[in-house]
Design an enzyme around this catalytic site. Structure first.
Site, PDB file in Angstrom:
ATOM      1  N   GLY B 186      -7.229   5.108   6.787  1.00 28.13           N
ATOM      2  CA  GLY B 186      -6.117   5.958   6.322  1.00 28.13           C
ATOM      3  C   GLY B 186      -5.604   5.495   4.978  1.00 28.13           C
ATOM      4  O   GLY B 186      -5.192   6.296   4.141  1.00 28.13           O
ATOM      5  N   HIS B 187      -5.628   4.190   4.763  1.00 32.68           N
ATOM      6  CA  HIS B 187      -5.244   3.619   3.462  1.00 32.68           C
ATOM      7  C   HIS B 187      -6.445   2.825   2.970  1.00 32.68           C
ATOM      8  O   HIS B 187      -6.768   1.781   3.505  1.00 32.68           O
ATOM      9  CB  HIS B 187      -4.017   2.716   3.618  1.00 32.68           C
ATOM     10  CG  HIS B 187      -3.400   2.304   2.302  1.00 32.68           C
ATOM     11  ND1 HIS B 187      -4.142   1.898   1.210  1.00 32.68           N
ATOM     12  CD2 HIS B 187      -2.099   2.234   1.924  1.00 32.68           C
ATOM     13  CE1 HIS B 187      -3.313   1.598   0.212  1.00 32.68           C
ATOM     14  NE2 HIS B 187      -2.078   1.793   0.608  1.00 32.68           N
ATOM     15  N   HIS B 263      -1.240   9.802  -2.313  1.00 32.56           N
ATOM     16  CA  HIS B 263      -0.602   8.495  -2.483  1.00 32.56           C
ATOM     17  C   HIS B 263      -1.321   7.705  -3.575  1.00 32.56           C
ATOM     18  O   HIS B 263      -2.524   7.471  -3.499  1.00 32.56           O
ATOM     19  CB  HIS B 263      -0.678   7.761  -1.139  1.00 32.56           C
ATOM     20  CG  HIS B 263       0.039   6.462  -1.106  1.00 32.56           C
ATOM     21  ND1 HIS B 263      -0.615   5.254  -1.084  1.00 32.56           N
ATOM     22  CD2 HIS B 263       1.365   6.182  -1.081  1.00 32.56           C
ATOM     23  CE1 HIS B 263       0.282   4.283  -1.040  1.00 32.56           C
ATOM     24  NE2 HIS B 263       1.487   4.820  -1.034  1.00 32.56           N
ATOM     25  N   GLU B 315       5.314   8.754  -2.619  1.00 34.02           N
ATOM     26  CA  GLU B 315       4.758   7.843  -3.647  1.00 34.02           C
ATOM     27  C   GLU B 315       3.435   8.379  -4.190  1.00 34.02           C
ATOM     28  O   GLU B 315       2.453   7.642  -4.286  1.00 34.02           O
ATOM     29  CB  GLU B 315       4.546   6.455  -3.007  1.00 34.02           C
ATOM     30  CG  GLU B 315       5.782   5.962  -2.287  1.00 34.02           C
ATOM     31  CD  GLU B 315       5.502   4.843  -1.273  1.00 34.02           C
ATOM     32  OE1 GLU B 315       4.342   4.452  -1.136  1.00 34.02           O
ATOM     33  OE2 GLU B 315       6.454   4.354  -0.652  1.00 34.02           O
ATOM     34  N   GLU B 331       4.825   3.258  -8.738  1.00 32.34           N
ATOM     35  CA  GLU B 331       4.880   1.969  -8.039  1.00 32.34           C
ATOM     36  C   GLU B 331       4.122   0.886  -8.798  1.00 32.34           C
ATOM     37  O   GLU B 331       3.061   1.129  -9.366  1.00 32.34           O
ATOM     38  CB  GLU B 331       4.271   2.161  -6.642  1.00 32.34           C
ATOM     39  CG  GLU B 331       4.421   0.940  -5.759  1.00 32.34           C
ATOM     40  CD  GLU B 331       3.883   1.185  -4.353  1.00 32.34           C
ATOM     41  OE1 GLU B 331       3.766   2.360  -3.952  1.00 32.34           O
ATOM     42  OE2 GLU B 331       3.579   0.190  -3.682  1.00 32.34           O
ATOM     43  N   CYS B 333       2.456  -1.489  -7.578  1.00 28.68           N
ATOM     44  CA  CYS B 333       1.127  -1.651  -6.974  1.00 28.68           C
ATOM     45  C   CYS B 333       0.141  -0.591  -7.467  1.00 28.68           C
ATOM     46  O   CYS B 333      -1.066  -0.850  -7.520  1.00 28.68           O
ATOM     47  CB  CYS B 333       1.215  -1.569  -5.455  1.00 28.68           C
ATOM     48  SG  CYS B 333       1.948  -3.027  -4.704  1.00 28.68           S
ATOM     49  N   CYS B 411       4.907  -5.051  -0.382  1.00 32.33           N
ATOM     50  CA  CYS B 411       3.570  -5.029  -0.980  1.00 32.33           C
ATOM     51  C   CYS B 411       3.572  -5.496  -2.425  1.00 32.33           C
ATOM     52  O   CYS B 411       2.665  -6.201  -2.852  1.00 32.33           O
ATOM     53  CB  CYS B 411       2.944  -3.649  -0.849  1.00 32.33           C
ATOM     54  SG  CYS B 411       3.768  -2.346  -1.747  1.00 32.33           S
ATOM     55  N   CYS B 412       4.580  -5.110  -3.207  1.00 27.54           N
ATOM     56  CA  CYS B 412       4.493  -5.359  -4.646  1.00 27.54           C
ATOM     57  C   CYS B 412       4.590  -6.836  -5.058  1.00 27.54           C
ATOM     58  O   CYS B 412       3.764  -7.296  -5.851  1.00 27.54           O
ATOM     59  CB  CYS B 412       5.522  -4.523  -5.402  1.00 27.54           C
ATOM     60  SG  CYS B 412       5.242  -2.734  -5.243  1.00 27.54           S
TER      61      CYS B 412
END
Lengths: 651, 651
Positions: B186-187, B263, B315, B331, B333, B411-412
């Site tokens: 999914g990601h 995304h 995002e 973002e 990231c 995450c970042c």
């Protein structure tokens, strides 16, 4: 406080206006029957309403489950209210029969103790009044009360009124009990309903309960927070966010609130009730709060179109001077609520500036909410639209590039209908010895002043053209003050009174031109010729409005103008207006059945290299001369999908 | 395709640069220990991480429940990756000991069949691989693989590598099974991890699985849709929206995708893997897709700062030329992912335009993501900030006016750390007979070219000052091409080679200046003097970018500049720049430890009536002369909270 003015009884006014009837006629010819079909789930391609079905189930006439929002009942309430207003000017036995049947259905759905609400009756019979922050029971009751009073006022029939009094009695019993002594509605509206019910019945406790709801708001303990801690609380909306007191204007007592905040519709419905209560209780502190909140809203948080509620998320106010043009919410219902509040403020203070704002909201945002064919509706009213970026599942998904047929959450369409059908209430006020013209429209109405039956007819080219003639006659000798609103947008005004030779002294009082008139029964009608100079104008925003830096808008009278792609091609922000080149007014007989079009000129930027396939470069764009054609903002998107822009760059 | 270039091994490069070490040193001196404390929940006032605790619970070393996002494990993975890169340039036995302990913890948390994921191990042991669209298991595995390879490459220790190979073996077994033959993550991210694992081990099936994941994407049946229909599917995120294939770039096969969509982080991580796979399989169709997606992203959807992902909600990318400056997500990231993609494209195509974009993303958005004290971080990187309107529970709530200490979804920060710690990989590439300088920074590195040990040292004032000197020496006679990137932002460049009298022919090849050098072992170092002319420039956006109509930005070299309230006062949109008045460059030794400040002039608008207490009026604002001071965008908000603006109105 001065004695409050009343709105004219709708039975006594007939509007026959080129500008307004284009919209108001839709209520009678189209919307009422269309919306009735929607409520009965008979419209294809519209989201199901299930509203009537819910009442049938609650009444035991049908089986099934509740469907829709918790406030689905208000669709029927607003429809009845609009139908009532329509019946005032258009006799229609069939429609009245339909309304009477609907009222019997409501009666059957009412519980023995007076309770009416199909959601809780069907789905959560033991959950009544346990989730006031989200359950919308009081909000729904308020709309039902408004409808009952409207129908009673127009038809004299009190069946629905009595039904709602029984519900109001239950509310009084409940909300003065120990358990509910701090309780307030999560979505304000019942206050307006209770006040109207008091107005129709004289039952004081209804007024007192409305006052209690306002006075309790923002004090600790906050019932809306406390109820969540109880075992009885049930999550209705599954909102992952915590309860936000500011959203419901209960973060501090309303009397000390200095800024308009939270959900915009909730706010203005509350302000409208506050104004009524300030008057009824001669409560100057509450009136001061109304004035302060009005100032903040209108002078720091309102769009030039009379739109309010800048945030797409939570449909809420944000901060002073934050007025983004493309991502705002500016709900149609919020502008309706603003007009309701302003009308009350004008009636209480006799100050025309409130009528200026009221007119701005009605003539721009409220009628933008409906298509000219009466079949499609906007919830959200931005001032700049680029259809390409209005994608679902993005920050812009709340903005729609075209009006929608009907929404799952259908608050706006029936709200527009009831507002248009009651336009006369905004146009004409009456005092004991005075008659107030707030909005100029071609119309005829009659009122009793003392013993005299006075008939006034008006012919006007407003809002596009300033020439207005008024004729007044009376069956008895009578003297009164004719108060003519001098709007904030006119440059100059001349008045010619064709009179019987008597001296007449004209004075200005809080934005109204006062004509002390005396009419003799036997004489010809009194004739007044008004001539307003309504120039098209460039308007600049306060420098603190960051979104409008370097920009200019164009208005004529109360009407805000906009560029549309269909007239000007795509990429509207590429245009820049030369304000020194002036504005040309062009009457277009064909467009929208007659419309004043405005033309301005300036430049249009183009990529230096026309096919430039990169985003950033060192060459400035080329500026080519351009002419721009503008139409009233409210009329946008009646000629297909395309870009729209109100605030244009200034050259 | 040409032979792919490699990034330099981090063990062989030492960066000692005035501009970059301000940030890269933070990793070693501050971030690694700070983030380790965060992972262990030892930082006050930061949101709890629980990351290490989750591993301890999964390993049976502690009791308790899982806490955090489903991808919480990736915080440790990225931290190990950053620690590994740091160890390449800074020997640190204590840090290595900590990493080794963390790896043993991971080993203990690994299940007998190789599975590693603390969320599913603790909370949903029977739910593995049942919710690939939201569960982030493969995403997490990908980051763990990247960390394992990084630690192996730097230290030679293969304990973690073997752990992750066991997990990768399990993935191969699972995702080639009948049940999962259409399954995709999914990601996206595991593709990068598997490709790196293949690079470290030569195990071909890892590469093949990455390819399968890419090739399956966007075909029917869509596993991410189908899995929701199964009984085993469990809702992880409680997202009320339906599954949106476009969000995960699986609405159509990746090879035919023409626009960057969905995304942003998912997109660029996938593009990076696609580039690697296109090269490994000599898959020209896939390379064409990479180029097409790059063009769409960079030429139609990228901010001048290298930021991508325009929508705050989801995002995500929106549409071409939709680049709002204040509400965007952009973002940190996503810009890291963009740099990862561009680095691969540059290495495969030998084309410097990809390095131009890579540098833009790193030097503007990525370092904007971290404060100069290394303690605070931005997720969201708008180009225009007005702190007053960044309210919670509004459309702007995703934008923060100041960097935050640590996020619940973190995450970042660790992503920035691993990126800064591996900066050398972006700066220098090596080919069989060539050495490529992509980013100019003061540094020293050594590489083996054929048998020769070549040492190159560089001293430069870049990015602020163009003077650069390079010295190269070798222990053996050697010939190779020195490839010097000629960035897209320089006006002119002079090269002086201090040489032994031999003729040297300079040629340009896809944005690189080619110097065929021959170094004789016995001779003095070869000296090269480069002088870049890097003027400060006004930059204009493509005319289709509606948000930048009539606006201008200022850059110097790769650096985008911004106005800040602290230098210019409030209400930055009130300023308008006179582009004819030019840009003055002022070196400020004190500011940010040495910074090129830019000054422009123009006007500032003010309300005609200074205290104007209304929103709209007919008087245009007064324009007063003004000077504006600009600092690098990446440095904004290092001097307190205030407004910031990149795109300024043009006078």
């Amino acid at each position: 406080m001065e004695k409050r003015l009343n709105s004219i009884q709708l039975n006594n006014i007939k509007i026959e206006d080129e500008f307004w009837n284009r919209y108001t006629d839709l209520v009678t010819t189209k919307i009422l029957s269309y919306q009735w079909d929607v409520l009965n789930d008979r419209v294809e391609n519209a989201e199901p309403s299930h509203c009537i079905k819910n009442f049938e189930i609650a009444a035991g006439r049908a089986r099934g489950d509740f469907y829709g929002f918790v406030f689905q009942d208000t669709d029927l309430a607003k429809w009845i209210e609009a139908a009532a207003y329509s019946l005032a000017s258009h006799e229609d036995q069939k429609l009245m029969g339909t309304v009477d049947e609907a009222i019997e259905l409501i009666a059957d759905a009412q519980q023995p103790d007076g309770y009416i609400n199909t959601y809780f009756t069907i789905k959560e019979p033991s959950g009544r009044f346990t989730n006031l922050s989200e359950g919308h029971e009081l909000y729904t009751a308020g709309h039902m009360m408004e409808a009952a009073v409207a129908y009673y006022n127009v038809t004299g029939k009190d069946r629905f009124l009595k039904i709602m009094c029984k519900m109001a009695d239950l509310l009084c019993e409940t909300f003065y009990s120990e358990e509910y002594k701090h309780a307030i509605p999560g979505h304000q509206e019942v206050e307006i309903g209770l006040i109207k019910l008091y107005g129709a019945t004289g039952t004081r406790k209804y007024l007192d309960l409305a006052k209690a709801f306002i006075d309790r708001r923002g004090h600790k303990p906050n019932h809306l927070e406390e109820e969540r801690k109880k075992e009885t609380w049930k999550d209705v909306f599954h909102n992952p966010d915590p309860f936000i007191p500011e959203y419901s204007q209960c973060d501090e007592p309303v009397r000390i609130q200095k800024t308009a905040r939270g959900h915009a519709v909730r706010a203005v419905y509350m302000y409208a009730a506050m104004a009524d209560l300030a008057y009824e209780y001669d409560d100057k502190e509450l009136m001061t709060a109304c004035e302060r909140l009005y100032e903040d809203m209108v002078n720091r948080q309102m769009y030039i179109t009379g739109g309010i509620g800048q945030s797409g998320i939570y449909e809420r106010f944000t901060v002073d001077y934050d007025l983004p043009n493309d991502r705002n919410y500016s709900e149609t219902c919020a502008s309706i609520g603003l007009a309701l509040f302003c009308r009350r403020m004008a009636q209480i203070t006799h100050d025309s500036r409130y009528a200026d704002t009221m007119e701005k909201a009605l003539i721009n945002t409220v009628i933008a909410g409906i298509s000219m064919d009466g079949e499609r509706f906007f919830y959200v009213n931005p001032l700049e639209v680029w259809p390409d970026n209005l994608l679902p599942y993005t920050s812009m998904s709340h903005v729609k590039p075209v009006r929608q047929r009907w929404f799952g959450c259908a608050c706006c369409p029936p709200n527009i209908a009831r507002t248009l059908a009651s336009l006369g209430e905004y146009a004409v006020f009456t005092g004991d010895d005075s008659l107030w013209i707030n909005m100029y429209m071609s119309e005829k109405f009659d009122v009793n002043i003392h013993d005299a039956h006075v008939v006034l007819s008006q012919k006007t080219g407003m809002p596009f053209k300033g020439k207005t003639s008024i004729e007044i006659c009376s069956d008895k000798d009578v003297s009164f003050d004719l108060m003519l609103r001098i709007p904030d947008y006119i440059d100059d005004c001349s008045v010619r009174v064709v009179f019987d030779g008597r001296e007449i002294s004209l004075t200005m009082d809080k934005g109204y031109l006062k004509l002390p008139v005396r009419i003799d029964a036997g004489n010809d009608a009194l004739e007044i010729e008004l001539s307003f100079d309504i120039p098209a104008r460039f308007i600049y925003a306060n420098n603190n409005v960051r979104a409008n830096a370097g920009k200019v808008a164009v208005t004529k009278g109360p009407i805000v103008y906009a560029m549309e792609e269909t007239d000007n091609g795509s990429n509207l922000p590429a245009f820049a207006v030369d304000t020194n080149a002036g504005i040309t007014e062009v009457w277009d007989n064909e467009l929208f059945g007659g419309c004043m079009v405005l033309e301005v000129s300036g430049t249009r930027s183009e990529n230096e290299d026309a096919s430039k396939d990169c985003l950033y470069g060192i060459k400035p764009p080329r500026e080519v001369p351009a002419k721009m054609r503008l139409v009233p903002y409210a009329y946008w998107n009646n000629r297909g999908e395309g870009e729209m822009l109100v605030w244009m760059r200034r050259k």
